[in-house]
Design a protein around this motif. Structure first.
Motif, PDB file in Angstrom:
ATOM      1  N   ARG A 198      -4.923   4.058 -11.686  1.00  0.00           N
ATOM      2  CA  ARG A 198      -5.857   4.131 -10.561  1.00  0.00           C
ATOM      3  C   ARG A 198      -6.903   3.007 -10.584  1.00  0.00           C
ATOM      4  NH1 ARG A 198     -10.628   7.073 -12.246  1.00  0.00           N
ATOM      5  NH2 ARG A 198     -10.373   7.907 -14.356  1.00  0.00           N
ATOM      6  N   PHE A 199      -6.983   2.273 -11.699  1.00  0.00           N
ATOM      7  CA  PHE A 199      -7.962   1.193 -11.791  1.00  0.00           C
ATOM      8  C   PHE A 199      -7.433  -0.131 -11.237  1.00  0.00           C
ATOM      9  CE2 PHE A 199      -9.526   4.200 -14.940  1.00  0.00           C
ATOM     10  CZ  PHE A 199     -10.893   4.206 -14.669  1.00  0.00           C
ATOM     11  N   PHE A 200      -6.148  -0.174 -10.892  1.00  0.00           N
ATOM     12  CA  PHE A 200      -5.612  -1.402 -10.302  1.00  0.00           C
ATOM     13  C   PHE A 200      -6.208  -1.599  -8.908  1.00  0.00           C
ATOM     14  CE2 PHE A 200      -2.260  -3.574  -7.774  1.00  0.00           C
ATOM     15  CZ  PHE A 200      -2.291  -4.779  -8.437  1.00  0.00           C
ATOM     16  N   ASP A 201      -6.431  -2.861  -8.535  1.00  0.00           N
ATOM     17  CA  ASP A 201      -6.974  -3.175  -7.210  1.00  0.00           C
ATOM     18  C   ASP A 201      -6.078  -2.557  -6.147  1.00  0.00           C
ATOM     19  OD1 ASP A 201      -7.927  -4.173  -4.850  1.00  0.00           O
ATOM     20  OD2 ASP A 201      -7.554  -6.273  -5.306  1.00  0.00           O
ATOM     21  N   ASP A 202      -6.578  -1.530  -5.485  1.00  0.00           N
ATOM     22  CA  ASP A 202      -5.756  -0.726  -4.595  1.00  0.00           C
ATOM     23  C   ASP A 202      -6.287  -0.742  -3.174  1.00  0.00           C
ATOM     24  OD1 ASP A 202      -4.266   2.556  -5.055  1.00  0.00           O
ATOM     25  OD2 ASP A 202      -3.373   0.602  -4.713  1.00  0.00           O
ATOM     26  N   SER A 203      -6.935  -1.822  -2.790  1.00  0.00           N
ATOM     27  CA  SER A 203      -7.458  -1.910  -1.438  1.00  0.00           C
ATOM     28  C   SER A 203      -6.307  -1.901  -0.446  1.00  0.00           C
ATOM     29  CB  SER A 203      -8.267  -3.192  -1.258  1.00  0.00           C
ATOM     30  OG  SER A 203      -7.428  -4.331  -1.358  1.00  0.00           O
ATOM     31  N   LYS A 204      -6.590  -1.513   0.771  1.00  0.00           N
ATOM     32  CA  LYS A 204      -5.543  -1.447   1.790  1.00  0.00           C
ATOM     33  C   LYS A 204      -4.911  -2.817   2.003  1.00  0.00           C
ATOM     34  CE  LYS A 204      -4.566  -0.057   6.543  1.00  0.00           C
ATOM     35  NZ  LYS A 204      -5.105   0.535   7.796  1.00  0.00           N
ATOM     36  N   GLU A 205      -5.725  -3.868   2.024  1.00  0.00           N
ATOM     37  CA  GLU A 205      -5.196  -5.215   2.244  1.00  0.00           C
ATOM     38  C   GLU A 205      -4.261  -5.624   1.110  1.00  0.00           C
ATOM     39  OE1 GLU A 205      -6.762  -9.796   3.075  1.00  0.00           O
ATOM     40  OE2 GLU A 205      -8.175  -8.202   2.524  1.00  0.00           O
ATOM     41  N   THR A 206      -4.665  -5.344  -0.129  1.00  0.00           N
ATOM     42  CA  THR A 206      -3.821  -5.680  -1.274  1.00  0.00           C
ATOM     43  C   THR A 206      -2.504  -4.920  -1.213  1.00  0.00           C
ATOM     44  OG1 THR A 206      -5.706  -6.163  -2.697  1.00  0.00           O
ATOM     45  CG2 THR A 206      -3.635  -5.597  -3.789  1.00  0.00           C
ATOM     46  N   ARG A 207      -2.566  -3.641  -0.946  1.00  0.00           N
ATOM     47  CA  ARG A 207      -1.353  -2.826  -0.880  1.00  0.00           C
ATOM     48  C   ARG A 207      -0.437  -3.292   0.243  1.00  0.00           C
ATOM     49  NH1 ARG A 207      -4.158   2.811  -0.306  1.00  0.00           N
ATOM     50  NH2 ARG A 207      -2.087   3.732  -0.472  1.00  0.00           N
ATOM     51  N   SER A 208      -1.013  -3.623   1.385  1.00  0.00           N
ATOM     52  CA  SER A 208      -0.219  -4.076   2.526  1.00  0.00           C
ATOM     53  C   SER A 208       0.492  -5.388   2.216  1.00  0.00           C
ATOM     54  CB  SER A 208      -1.122  -4.240   3.752  1.00  0.00           C
ATOM     55  OG  SER A 208      -0.385  -4.747   4.849  1.00  0.00           O
ATOM     56  N   ASN A 209      -0.229  -6.349   1.646  1.00  0.00           N
ATOM     57  CA  ASN A 209       0.374  -7.647   1.329  1.00  0.00           C
ATOM     58  C   ASN A 209       1.464  -7.509   0.279  1.00  0.00           C
ATOM     59  OD1 ASN A 209      -1.337  -8.955   3.118  1.00  0.00           O
ATOM     60  ND2 ASN A 209      -2.852  -9.479   1.565  1.00  0.00           N
ATOM     61  N   ASN A 210       1.215  -6.705  -0.743  1.00  0.00           N
ATOM     62  CA  ASN A 210       2.201  -6.536  -1.807  1.00  0.00           C
ATOM     63  C   ASN A 210       3.451  -5.831  -1.296  1.00  0.00           C
ATOM     64  OD1 ASN A 210       0.480  -7.775  -3.590  1.00  0.00           O
ATOM     65  ND2 ASN A 210      -0.226  -5.881  -4.559  1.00  0.00           N
ATOM     66  N   LEU A 211       3.274  -4.822  -0.438  1.00  0.00           N
ATOM     67  CA  LEU A 211       4.429  -4.119   0.122  1.00  0.00           C
ATOM     68  C   LEU A 211       5.252  -5.042   1.014  1.00  0.00           C
ATOM     69  CD1 LEU A 211       6.055  -1.515   0.540  1.00  0.00           C
ATOM     70  CD2 LEU A 211       4.506  -0.969   2.449  1.00  0.00           C
ATOM     71  N   SER A 212       4.583  -5.842   1.813  1.00  0.00           N
ATOM     72  CA  SER A 212       5.297  -6.771   2.686  1.00  0.00           C
ATOM     73  C   SER A 212       6.117  -7.768   1.875  1.00  0.00           C
ATOM     74  CB  SER A 212       4.299  -7.506   3.587  1.00  0.00           C
ATOM     75  OG  SER A 212       4.971  -8.300   4.546  1.00  0.00           O
ATOM     76  N   ARG A 213       5.543  -8.265   0.785  1.00  0.00           N
ATOM     77  CA  ARG A 213       6.293  -9.185  -0.081  1.00  0.00           C
ATOM     78  C   ARG A 213       7.504  -8.504  -0.702  1.00  0.00           C
ATOM     79  NH1 ARG A 213       1.091 -11.666  -1.122  1.00  0.00           N
ATOM     80  NH2 ARG A 213       0.565 -10.087  -2.684  1.00  0.00           N
ATOM     81  N   GLN A 214       7.354  -7.223  -1.058  1.00  0.00           N
ATOM     82  CA  GLN A 214       8.485  -6.528  -1.651  1.00  0.00           C
ATOM     83  C   GLN A 214       9.607  -6.329  -0.634  1.00  0.00           C
ATOM     84  OE1 GLN A 214       9.325  -6.019  -4.630  1.00  0.00           O
ATOM     85  NE2 GLN A 214      11.201  -4.908  -4.115  1.00  0.00           N
ATOM     86  N   TYR A 215       9.262  -6.001   0.596  1.00  0.00           N
ATOM     87  CA  TYR A 215      10.284  -5.885   1.635  1.00  0.00           C
ATOM     88  C   TYR A 215      11.018  -7.220   1.818  1.00  0.00           C
ATOM     89  CZ  TYR A 215       9.471  -1.165   3.463  1.00  0.00           C
ATOM     90  OH  TYR A 215       9.434   0.191   3.636  1.00  0.00           O
ATOM     91  N   ASP A 216      10.282  -8.327   1.708  1.00  0.00           N
ATOM     92  CA  ASP A 216      10.929  -9.634   1.802  1.00  0.00           C
ATOM     93  C   ASP A 216      11.889  -9.861   0.628  1.00  0.00           C
ATOM     94  OD1 ASP A 216       9.697 -10.327   4.168  1.00  0.00           O
ATOM     95  OD2 ASP A 216       8.051 -11.413   3.204  1.00  0.00           O
ATOM     96  N   ARG A 217      11.530  -9.344  -0.562  1.00  0.00           N
ATOM     97  CA  ARG A 217      12.450  -9.464  -1.702  1.00  0.00           C
ATOM     98  C   ARG A 217      13.744  -8.721  -1.425  1.00  0.00           C
ATOM     99  NH1 ARG A 217       7.633  -8.052  -4.642  1.00  0.00           N
ATOM    100  NH2 ARG A 217       6.645  -9.904  -5.523  1.00  0.00           N
ATOM    101  N   TYR A 218      13.637  -7.520  -0.907  1.00  0.00           N
ATOM    102  CA  TYR A 218      14.850  -6.777  -0.568  1.00  0.00           C
ATOM    103  C   TYR A 218      15.703  -7.565   0.434  1.00  0.00           C
ATOM    104  CZ  TYR A 218      12.704  -2.518  -2.596  1.00  0.00           C
ATOM    105  OH  TYR A 218      12.134  -1.581  -3.434  1.00  0.00           O
ATOM    106  N   LYS A 219      15.053  -8.043   1.470  1.00  0.00           N
ATOM    107  CA  LYS A 219      15.763  -8.769   2.509  1.00  0.00           C
ATOM    108  C   LYS A 219      16.470 -10.001   1.961  1.00  0.00           C
ATOM    109  CE  LYS A 219      13.269 -11.150   5.457  1.00  0.00           C
ATOM    110  NZ  LYS A 219      13.783 -12.549   5.348  1.00  0.00           N
TER     111      LYS A 219
END
Length: 543
Positions: A198-219
Motif C-alpha cells: 500500500r506504500f507504493f505510489d498509487d495515485s490515479k495518474e500513476t495507475r492509469s499510465n502503468n495500466l495503459s503501458r501494460q495493455y500495450d505490452r499485451y498488444k
C-alpha cells in the motif's frame, strides 16, 4: 438487397482455427463481426468496402492469454527491475538494487521486482538484517520473480505496523520468523504482503499510465483478450481505470475478470459475455502457493538441496502447505458452484491438485447443477490418474508452461527430483484425455508472449538447453489451439472469439510468418505486425 462488408482483409494465409482447421485468404467484416471467410469474397465487396492487403503475412484469430495479472504487471513492471530477464549475473542484480537505493531520498520507499535465486544460483533468500545493511535509511521491499515471496527490512516492517506479535490476514499468508520468534523479513503469499504494497505510489495518474503501458505490452505480442486471474478491485476508481481503456481508440484488449471470492458481491461489473470488452467472468481461488517459496503442496517433501534450503529458504523436508482447511474450501466452492459462478483454482503441487479435484468431485456429486467450466490453474505436478479424473469431471487445465523453459532443469534436479518431473506440466496427457487446455504466462511472473508459450509446449526445451519431460510435447496445432479457441472456451467466450468464423467478433493477430511454416524453435521470433479488435486495427500498421 445485398449485404456488403465494411472491410475485407486479404493475406497470404488466413488460419481460422475452426473445427475443420480450414484455411482461406480473405475475411470480410461487417459492424465489427465476421461476415464471410474464404478465397473469393467479391460477392460481399461493395462500392464503399475498404480493402486491406497483408499479402506476405498470416492472419490468425486474436491470441488469448487466459491467466494474467494486469494490475500486478502495471505495478511491478514500474518497480526497480532486478529480474533475470534483464540482467545477466547476480552481480548485476545486486548492483541495480544498490543503485536504486543510492538514488532514493532518505525515507522514501523502494520497491524492486524480479529477485530470482532459481535463475541465479548464487543468490540466496534476502534477510531483514541484510536489507538493513543495504538500505539503512529507506524502507525497502523486494519481490521475487514468482510473486509469492517478499523480502523487507526493519524500516519497512515498522512503517507497515508489523511486529513480532503480528499475524497476517486469512487465506494463506505468513510473516516468517526465526527460531527465537523474531521476524526474518521474509513475507510469504499475498495476504501477508498487502500491508507493505500500500506504500507504493498509487495515485490515479500513476495507475492509469502503468495500466495503459501494460495493455500495450499485451498488444505488442499479439494478445487481444486476457483473463485477469484474481483482479484486485480496491475501489470504484479502479473500475473506472479499466473502463477508460475500453473507450474509443484506447480499446485494444478485451478483459475477462476473475475476482477474489471476497469481492464477488462488492462490485458493479457487467457480465463479460454480454459486455464483451470488460466484465466479470468468475472467481479465482488460491489453494496452494509456489514451488519457489516452499508453499506448493506436495505428497512427498521437496528435495533438500543448496537451492531449496539456502537459495529459496524452504524448511528441510517440507511438503508445502494449503491455504485452506478442506471443509472450509468445500463450503466455498459448493456455494459458488450453486450460484453458477465459474471457478478458477490455483493448484501447483500433486497433493494440491488431488485435493482440489476431491473437492470438485464432492461438489458436483452433491449438486443438481452439472454445467460448468471450472479450471485448475498452473498444474505444475499432476499424475495421470488425476488427469483422467479431471477429464471425467469436466475440469479443464491452464498450464503455466514456461516453468519448463526458465526453471525446468533446476525444478527437475534441485527442487522436485527426476521421478516427479515425469509429470511436470503434463499438457499432452491432458489433451489426449480429452481436456481442452490452455497456456499462460502468469505475467508479471513471466513476460506475456503466446508464441513463446507455444514454442515451449512443442519443444519442452529449457534455457539450459535440456529437454524437460519430452513425452509431454504438444503438436503445434494443439498448442496453437491452446492460445486461441481452447483458451476462449475456458473463458466461456468461444462463441465470440478464438476462431475466425462467420458471426464471431473480428479479432485478428497479423503475423509476419505462418507458424506452421516455421522451425518450431523459432516460433517466438515471428514478427507481430498488428492486432485488430472488432474489425479495427489497434495500431494502424496497415500496408
Amino acid at each position: 438487397m445485398p449485404i456488403y462488408a465494411d472491410a475485407i482483409i486479404s493475406a497470404k494465409q488466413v488460419i481460422t482455427m475452426d473445427p475443420s482447421n480450414s484455411m482461406a485468404t480473405s475475411v470480410a467484416i461487417k459492424d465489427g463481426i465476421i461476415l464471410a471467410v474464404g478465397d473469393d469474397l467479391r460477392s460481399v465487396q461493395g462500392p464503399d468496402t475498404a480493402t486491406h492487403s497483408f499479402l506476405d503475412c498470416t492472419v490468425f484469430p486474436g491470441f488469448i492469454e487466459p491467466h494474467t495479472h494486469p494490475d500486478l504487471c502495471a505495478q511491478m513492471y514500474s518497480w526497480v527491475d532486478i529480474s533475470g530477464f534483464s540482467h545477466k549475473t547476480s552481480i548485476e542484480v545486486m548492483e541495480a538494487l544498490r543503485k536504486s537505493i543510492y538514488k532514493a531520498p532518505k525515507g522514501e520507499w523502494i520497491f524492486a521486482f524480479g529477485y530470482d535465486p532459481v535463475i541465479f544460483p548464487d543468490l540466496t533468500g534476502l534477510t531483514r538484517d541484510e536489507l538493513d545493511d543495504i538500505a539503512p535509511e529507506n524502507p525497502i521491499a523486494v519481490m521475487t520473480q514468482s510473486m509469492h515471496t517478499l523480502f523487507v527490512n526493519s524500516l519497512a516492517l515498522s512503517e507497515a505496523g508489523i511486529d513480532e506479535s503480528s499475524e497476517p490476514a486469512r487465506f494463506g499468508g505468513e510473516y516468517v520468523r526465526d527460531h527465537t520468534g523474531r521476524l526474518t523479513g521474509k513475507i510469504e503469499e499475498s495476504p501477508a504482503m498487502r500491508p507493505f504494497l500500500r506504500f507504493f505510489d498509487d495515485s490515479k495518474e500513476t495507475r492509469s499510465n502503468n495500466l495503459s503501458r501494460q495493455y500495450d505490452r499485451y498488444k505488442s505480442v499479439g494478445i487481444t483478450t486476457i483473463g485477469s486471474a484474481g483482479l484486485f478491485f480496491r475501489d470504484e476508481e479502479t473500475v473506472a481505470l479499466y473502463q477508460d481503456e475500453t473507450v474509443g481508440d484506447r480499446l485494444r484488449i478485451r478483459n475477462a475478470v476473475y475476482l477474489r471470492h471476497m469481492d464477488i458481491d462488492n462490485h458493479n461489473l457487467p457480465k463479460f459475455p454480454s459486455n464483451k470488452v470488460f466484465g466479470m467472468s468468475g472467481v479465482k481461488l488460491w489453494y496452494d502457493g509456489s514451488p519457489y517459496t516452499g508453499t506448493m503442496l506436495l505428497d512427498q517433501p521437496y528435495l533438500n538441496t543448496e537451492l531449496t534450503t539456502k537459495g529459496l529458504g524452504i524448511a528441510t523436508d517440507s511438503t508445502g502447505r494449503a491455504n485452506w482447511e478442506l471443509d472450509e474450501f468445500y463450503q466455498l466452492v459448493s456455494g459458488l458452484h450453486d450460484r453458477g459462478v465459474q471457478i478458477l483454482v490455483h493448484a501447483q503441487g500433486d497433493r494440491a491438485t488431488r485435493e482440489v479435484l476431491d473437492t470438485f468431485e464432492q461438489v458436483l456429486n452433491n449438486s443438481s447443477n452439472k454445467v460448468h467450466r471450472h479450471r485448475i490453474e498452473h498444474s505444475a505436478l499432476m499424475e495421470r490418474d488425476e488427469i483422467l479424473r479431471a477429464a471425467d469431471l469436466g475440469i479443464s487445465i491452464s498450464f503455466h508452461m514456461n516453468h519448463v523453459k526458465y526453471y525446468g532443469q533446476r525444478l527437475r534436479d534441485e527442487i522436485i527430483g527426476s521421478d516427479r518431473s515425469q509429470y511436470l506440466m503434463p499438457a499432452r496427457s491432458a489433451q489426449e484425455a480429452g481436456i481442452r487446455i490452455s497456456l499462460h504466462a502468469d505475467s508479471p511472473m513471466f513476460p506475456p508472449n503466446p508464441l513463446d508459450l507455444v514454442q515451449t509446449a512443442v519443444g519442452r526445451m529449457s534455457v539450459t538447453g535440456e529437454m524437460i519431460n519430452e513425452p509431454e510435447k504438444l503438436d503445434l496445432k494443439d498448442a496453437m489451439r491452446a492460445v486461441t479457441i481452447d483458451a476462449a472456451w475456458q473463458l466461456g467466450i468461444d462463441d465470440q472469439v478464438g476462431s475466425l468464423e462467420v458471426g464471431k467478433l473480428a479479432d485478428f493477430t497479423i503475423l509476419g510468418q505462418n507458424p506452421f511454416d516455421v522451425n518450431t524453435n523459432k516460433l517466438n521470433a515471428i514478427p507481430i505486425l498488428d492486432t485488430w479488435l472488432s474489425g479495427t486495427s489497434t495500431n494502424s500498421l496497415i500496408n
